[in-house]
Motif scaffolding. Structure first.
Motif, mmCIF file in Angstrom:
data_model
loop_
_atom_site.group_PDB
_atom_site.id
_atom_site.type_symbol
_atom_site.label_atom_id
_atom_site.label_comp_id
_atom_site.label_asym_id
_atom_site.label_seq_id
_atom_site.Cartn_x
_atom_site.Cartn_y
_atom_site.Cartn_z
ATOM 1 N N GLY A 1 1.106 -1.214 -0.069
ATOM 2 C CA GLY A 1 0.427 0.430 0.050
ATOM 3 C C GLY A 1 0.895 1.362 -0.139
ATOM 4 O O GLY A 1 0.736 2.375 -0.423
ATOM 5 N N LEU B 1 2.673 1.374 -3.399
ATOM 6 C CA LEU B 1 1.670 2.168 -4.385
ATOM 7 C C LEU B 1 1.520 4.165 -4.073
ATOM 8 O O LEU B 1 1.366 3.800 -4.881
ATOM 9 C CB LEU B 1 0.355 1.474 -4.057
ATOM 10 C CG LEU B 1 0.421 0.204 -5.228
ATOM 11 C CD1 LEU B 1 -1.153 -0.973 -4.898
ATOM 12 C CD2 LEU B 1 0.791 -0.257 -6.452
ATOM 13 N N LEU B 2 0.878 4.225 -3.302
ATOM 14 C CA LEU B 2 0.621 5.652 -2.775
ATOM 15 C C LEU B 2 1.932 6.441 -3.075
ATOM 16 O O LEU B 2 2.149 7.411 -3.708
ATOM 17 C CB LEU B 2 0.480 5.666 -1.380
ATOM 18 C CG LEU B 2 -0.473 5.788 -0.947
ATOM 19 C CD1 LEU B 2 -0.333 5.894 0.957
ATOM 20 C CD2 LEU B 2 -1.295 7.076 -0.905
ATOM 21 N N LEU C 1 -1.334 6.116 -6.402
ATOM 22 C CA LEU C 1 -2.143 5.955 -5.929
ATOM 23 C C LEU C 1 -3.061 6.586 -4.743
ATOM 24 O O LEU C 1 -2.449 7.171 -4.131
ATOM 25 C CB LEU C 1 -2.924 4.152 -6.489
ATOM 26 C CG LEU C 1 -2.363 3.485 -7.525
ATOM 27 C CD1 LEU C 1 -2.769 2.149 -6.684
ATOM 28 C CD2 LEU C 1 -2.750 4.571 -8.497
ATOM 29 N N ARG D 1 -7.378 3.812 -3.263
ATOM 30 C CA ARG D 1 -7.343 2.922 -4.756
ATOM 31 C C ARG D 1 -6.154 1.526 -4.049
ATOM 32 O O ARG D 1 -6.109 0.469 -4.020
ATOM 33 C CB ARG D 1 -6.322 3.029 -5.636
ATOM 34 C CG ARG D 1 -8.052 3.661 -6.491
ATOM 35 C CD ARG D 1 -7.762 5.115 -8.039
ATOM 36 N NE ARG D 1 -7.419 3.694 -8.860
ATOM 37 C CZ ARG D 1 -7.038 3.755 -10.092
ATOM 38 N NH1 ARG D 1 -7.311 5.494 -10.781
ATOM 39 N NH2 ARG D 1 -6.910 3.014 -10.375
ATOM 40 N N ALA D 2 -4.865 2.794 -3.190
ATOM 41 C CA ALA D 2 -3.831 2.105 -2.378
ATOM 42 C C ALA D 2 -4.405 0.880 -1.771
ATOM 43 O O ALA D 2 -4.020 -0.341 -2.013
ATOM 44 C CB ALA D 2 -2.673 2.878 -2.050
ATOM 45 N N TRP E 1 4.452 0.229 -10.557
ATOM 46 C CA TRP E 1 2.875 -0.398 -10.081
ATOM 47 C C TRP E 1 3.406 -2.340 -10.387
ATOM 48 O O TRP E 1 3.090 -3.461 -9.362
ATOM 49 C CB TRP E 1 2.113 -0.847 -11.897
ATOM 50 C CG TRP E 1 1.021 0.384 -11.023
ATOM 51 C CD1 TRP E 1 1.632 1.395 -11.531
ATOM 52 C CD2 TRP E 1 -0.159 0.087 -10.798
ATOM 53 N NE1 TRP E 1 -0.298 2.018 -11.604
ATOM 54 C CE2 TRP E 1 -0.692 1.433 -11.091
ATOM 55 C CE3 TRP E 1 -0.566 -1.167 -10.506
ATOM 56 C CZ2 TRP E 1 -1.881 1.537 -10.735
ATOM 57 C CZ3 TRP E 1 -2.720 -1.004 -10.083
ATOM 58 C CH2 TRP E 1 -3.294 0.431 -10.367
#
Lengths: 167, 504
Positions: free
Chosen positions: A125, A128-129, A134, A138-139, B390
């Motif tokens: 998480g 992804l942040l 994101l 969403r993360a 990603w």
């Protein structure tokens, strides 16, 4: 070759936070670290039975290897000191690299204490942040789904028992 | 006839549903890591290594080998469509492959690269199958001195053929050997550098070190780059080559198969060397050498065939001698060892299912890759659109779970993270990780055999220079030196290889 851009390990992105380090200084520091590693092997193997040249004991190989590493590191050090670096500067401290390194260390700390799923979910998480930029929800969603996939593949399919932690 | 029967028994292993599934997974993942710039067979194999631990040895090795040769297939896709080599062995394909794509001929370039890879790979497996059993029979009788000499020769050759500066490469080899001494001494049981920690008795986890040094350091290096990728997108119907393409490619594929198979013997960077030699040979033999660099299809066919023809040869030293000659086979060695299978002269007799299953799976895998690569090329190109940030969390999570699952020790995650940081710094300053890994894998056996040889000879170093050892080493060394000289004559340069290695 177009691959050049990709292959430039020193490429500095805008706002990356990477600092230019004189390659010569960096080379010397790495050589000193290798020298220290060589010294460590010699020092630690001093307490092991060395045997002799014809009947080497457990301390023989590490001592010889430590010495060889010391010699090679000294040669690299001298070469760098004389200014024989291949490039002028190396960029270190890229923001994303530091973020991943810090997150990985945090994950190593929390893996057993907090449990694998909580730790790895948080790791995913946060990255992804920070890296993928994101939004928070969403993360969190992607990380949660990722953990479900990890559970399904490793626990259910492969039978790997991961630390559950206190939760 | 016996070999045929054994091959059939190998197919019985390779064609089970489970083996086929994992062969497919390996080939698919290999193609993916081959396509994605910054990854390569090594990172791909180390990342999935832990997944093999729940499998039987034959299935595990089939999957890992699939990644190895799958990456060779995938690497050509980005070279041709994006002009970015997916892995080191595809650097040379950028030259004519991308030129063909720019001129609207990406389809035939991809088709010929895939067909060449298939033929090269298949020829190579045939060679592996024919050469390994007799070589293993000869090597059963060799003693420790010859084995020590062979290992030293392999490491010595790596110093000279590796892309990095020889001094730094030598330092990495020595560091790898030294790190390999951590744990209980195999001959006396004396703990070394364990500091009373029983967890270190078996040494530092190879999986954790390999994933850290290759996988994690690769992630760090890739995070520093930010590139928008623009790929040329061919349509399926455009894949069909013209008859003139086939005429020009056929001899190049034949020569590439031979060159790749022969050059696979060189330890270190044979997969890269063979492509440079093949390209140079094609250019010299061409009636129109001026077309090279401007989209000559032989410049794609030869090298792409050669880099796949290396895969089988590179496995011969591993399977017949137990000595990995390139980092990818070091990962295979590690996987086999973890499963309790010791590669070497006795592998074929003690674990025929593993050897013949692997050989048969390589035939199957090459066919799978041919089918997989052509129709799905559009999907593989789309992978390049996935933003790298990603991928990073996914790779990290898989790596950490994988590393933990080997020994169920959280300390291995620490080793992975720390070695990733160390590997990143070392690579930034031009140190190669491949020699370190090879030395790490060979260290244990090198030391044990060295000391045993001295013990058995009453402490005489002359044992390392007895006639059998000298003949084997001299022959092996001559062969390698001749091939390397040949490579240099045909234009293989370290500077180019350096770029290629850093991209792998």
């Amino acid at each position: 070759m177009a691959a050049d851009a990709k292959l430039d390990v020193n490429a500095r992105g805008d706002g990356s936070g990477a600092l230019p380090v004189p390659a010569r200084v960096g080379e010397m520091l790495v050589a000193l670290a290798l020298l220290a590693a060589g010294g460590f092997f010699i020092w630690q193997s001093a307490g092991l039975p060395f045997g002799d040249l014809h009947r080497p004991g457990p301390g023989f190989f590490p001592s010889v290897l430590g010495s060889a590493l010391g010699v090679l590191a000294t040669a690299v050090l001298i070469r760098a000191w004389r200014g024989a670096a291949e490039v002028e500067t190396i960029h270190l401290g890229h923001r994303n690299v530091l973020a991943v390194l810090a997150a990985s260390i945090a994950a190593a700390v929390g893996f057993e204490r907090l449990g694998a799923y909580a730790t790895l979910g948080t790791l995913a998480g946060v990255l992804l942040l920070v890296l993928a930029r994101l939004s928070l929800w969403r993360a969190a969603l992607v990380a949660s789904l990722g953990m479900v996939a990890v559970w399904a593949i490793f626990k259910v399919l492969l039978g790997v028992q991961l630390p559950p932690g206190p939760f | 006839m016996a070999a045929f029967d054994q091959l059939m028994s190998g197919f019985a292993v390779a064609l089970t549903g489970k083996s086929l599934l994992y062969c497919f997974i390996g080939c698919l993942w290999g193609t993916v890591v081959g396509v994605l710039p910054g990854f390569g067979p090594l990172a791909g194999m180390t990342l999935l290594l832990p997944l093999t631990f729940g499998l039987d040895p034959a299935t595990g090795i089939i999957m890992l080998a699939g990644i190895f040769y799958g990456a060779m297939y995938g690497g050509s896709t980005t070279s041709i469509l994006v002009r970015i080599p997916g892995e080191a062995a595809s650097v040379i394909t950028c030259i004519d492959g991308y030129e063909m794509a720019r001129r609207g001929r990406a389809g035939p370039a991809l088709m010929i690269a895939a067909v060449g890879s298939f033929i090269g790979g298949t020829v190579s497996v045939l060679g592996l199958m024919l050469v390994t059993p007799p070589l293993a029979r000869v090597m059963v009788s060799i003693g420790q001195p010859v084995e020590v000499a062979l290992m030293l020769m392999a490491l010595g050759v790596v110093i000279f053929v590796s892309a990095g500066p020889p001094l730094k490469t030598a330092a990495m080899i020595v560091l790898g050997l030294a790190v390999g001494t951590v744990g209980l001494d195999h001959l006396t049981g004396v703990p070394r550098f364990t500091f009373g920690n029983l967890g270190l008795a078996d040494g530092l986890s190879f999986t954790a070190l390999a994933i850290g040094l290759f996988g994690l350091s690769e992630i760090f290096l890739n995070l520093e780059k930010s590139e928008a990728v623009k790929a040329i997108r061919p349509k399926l119907r455009e894949l069909i080559p013209r008859s003139s393409d086939l005429r020009q490619s056929a001899p190049a594929i034949a020569r590439g198969s031979i060159i790749g198979f022969v050059f696979g013997i060189i330890p270190g960077v044979s997969h890269v060397t063979s492509t440079f030699v093949s390209y140079a040979v094609e250019k010299r033999l061409s009636r129109r050498p001026e077309t090279f660099g401007k989209g000559a299809i032989a410049g794609v066919a030869g090298p792409e065939t050669a880099n796949n023809a290396v895969t089988g040869t590179a496995m011969i030293p591993l399977l017949a001698l137990g000595i990995p000659s390139i980092p990818a086979t070091a990962i295979l060695l590690s996987a086999l060892t973890i499963h309790g299978v010791q590669p070497g002269p006795l592998l074929i007799t003690q674990h025929p299912d593993v050897f013949w299953g692997l050989v048969a799976s390589m035939y199957v895998g090459n066919a799978v890759l041919l089918i997989l690569n052509l129709p799905l090329v559009g999907i593989f190109v789309n992978l390049l659109r996935i933003p790298y940030p990603w991928l990073v969390p996914a790779i990290l999570v898989i790596s950490m779970v994988g590393v933990y699952s080997v020994n169920l020790k959280a300390a291995d995650i620490w080793i992975m993270v720390l070695s990733g940081g160390v590997g990143y710094l070392l690579r930034k300053f031009g140190y190669e990780m491949a020699p370190l890994l090879l030395a790490l894998v060979l260290g244990d056996r090198l030391e044990a055999n060295f000391r045993l040889a001295l013990l058995m000879s009453g402490g005489s170093y002359a044992t390392f220079a007895d006639s059998a050892a000298l003949i084997v080493i001299a022959a092996a060394l001559c062969l390698v030196l001749i091939l390397q000289a040949f490579a240099w004559t045909f234009g293989y340069r370290k500077s180019v290889a350096d770029q290629a290695e850093r991209s792998s």
